[in-house]
Design a protein around this motif. Structure first.
Motif, mmCIF file in Angstrom:
data_model
loop_
_atom_site.group_PDB
_atom_site.id
_atom_site.type_symbol
_atom_site.label_atom_id
_atom_site.label_comp_id
_atom_site.label_asym_id
_atom_site.label_seq_id
_atom_site.Cartn_x
_atom_site.Cartn_y
_atom_site.Cartn_z
ATOM 1 N N GLN A 61 79.952 147.914 101.860
ATOM 2 C CA GLN A 61 78.578 148.308 101.571
ATOM 3 C C GLN A 61 78.423 148.919 100.184
ATOM 4 O O GLN A 61 77.390 149.505 99.873
ATOM 5 C CB GLN A 61 78.104 149.311 102.631
ATOM 6 C CG GLN A 61 78.006 148.724 104.031
ATOM 7 C CD GLN A 61 77.672 149.778 105.075
ATOM 8 O OE1 GLN A 61 78.392 150.766 105.227
ATOM 9 N NE2 GLN A 61 76.582 149.581 105.801
ATOM 10 N N ILE A 64 75.281 148.218 98.129
ATOM 11 C CA ILE A 64 74.061 149.003 98.311
ATOM 12 C C ILE A 64 73.980 150.092 97.247
ATOM 13 O O ILE A 64 72.933 150.320 96.640
ATOM 14 C CB ILE A 64 74.045 149.626 99.723
ATOM 15 C CG1 ILE A 64 73.992 148.539 100.794
ATOM 16 C CG2 ILE A 64 72.867 150.590 99.877
ATOM 17 C CD1 ILE A 64 74.088 149.069 102.210
ATOM 18 N N GLN A 97 74.418 143.140 97.094
ATOM 19 C CA GLN A 97 75.106 143.518 98.328
ATOM 20 C C GLN A 97 75.781 142.304 98.957
ATOM 21 O O GLN A 97 76.940 142.388 99.407
ATOM 22 C CB GLN A 97 74.114 144.155 99.301
ATOM 23 C CG GLN A 97 74.630 144.349 100.726
ATOM 24 C CD GLN A 97 75.813 145.306 100.811
ATOM 25 O OE1 GLN A 97 76.130 145.998 99.849
ATOM 26 N NE2 GLN A 97 76.471 145.335 101.957
#
Length: 232
Positions: A61, A64, A97
């Motif tokens: 992640q 992000i 992402q």
């Protein structure tokens, strides 16, 4: 280092968008390779990693956090460097992402062991992909990615060279990343020093390879503009 200042017509945007998306993919995969290798991030990866840990996100992640930091830089450019933004800039942020997730999955397939020599190879490949991705995005010339845009603002405001302005931002991000708790290593300082010259070299190499096609595109656009002017 600079991208061609030739504007971004609708036709150019459509024909060069795939090149910009390829640059974004390479940047995202390179970032994830560097993070997964665990030998220290580049200055921007250091910030993403520190922010990721602060928010309790997993390595997949990290995109992000990268998109969030790039979003902040876009807001900064809207205030002090709007001329370096274009619709193509979105291509460097929106798919990030997904690109990082792809890179994380590829890392697991290509480098299944945690042996140091394998991690070093992964790190070298990650840096090469990251720098090539930035160079490819610059070559697409449909809008600068946010970090390069901020560097250009520093260059304009301070009257410095691109390399010196990039070093200022790189070392500032390095300090911020350390404060956030990002994973630093022996390569962190090295990448801060070599990133600018490496991107510059790759960018000019790509421009040299694509020069014929870019020249033909420019002549075609000029001819289309002339025909439109004559018919109006």
């Amino acid at each position: 280092m600079r991208a061609e200042k030739t504007g971004c017509t609708p036709r150019r945007f459509l024909t060069r968008l795939p090149l910009a998306l390829l640059g974004s993919l390479l940047m995202g995969v390179g970032l994830s390779f560097n993070a997964c290798a665990g030998l220290g991030n580049d200055p921007y990866g250091l910030v993403y990693d520190g922010l990721r840990q602060l928010l309790g996100l997993n390595p997949a992640q990290a995109g992000i956090c990268a998109a969030a930091v790039n979003g902040i830089m876009i807001l900064l450019l809207l205030i002090v460097g709007r001329r370096y933004l274009n619709i193509g800039t979105v291509a460097a942020v929106v798919p990030y992402q997904l690109c990082v997730q792809i890179g994380t999955a590829l890392y697991g397939l290509l480098f299944p062991t945690e042996q140091l020599p394998v991690r070093i190879i992964a790190l070298i490949l990650g840096c090469l992909l990251l720098y090539t991705g930035i160079a490819v995005f610059l070559t697409a010339d449909i809008g600068m990615e946010p970090i390069t845009g901020v560097i250009m603002v520093l260059k304009d405001r301070l009257g410095w060279s691109f390399a010196r302005s990039k070093w200022l931002l790189d070392f500032s991000m390095l300090g911020l990343g350390l404060l956030l708790g990002g994973k630093a290593g022996a390569v962190t300082l090295l990448t801060a020093v070599i990133a600018g010259p490496s991107i510059d070299l790759i960018h000019h190499f790509i421009l040299g390879k694509l020069k014929g096609g870019l020249d033909r595109e420019r002549r075609s656009e000029d001819a289309a503009q002339n025909r439109a002017a004559l018919s109006s």
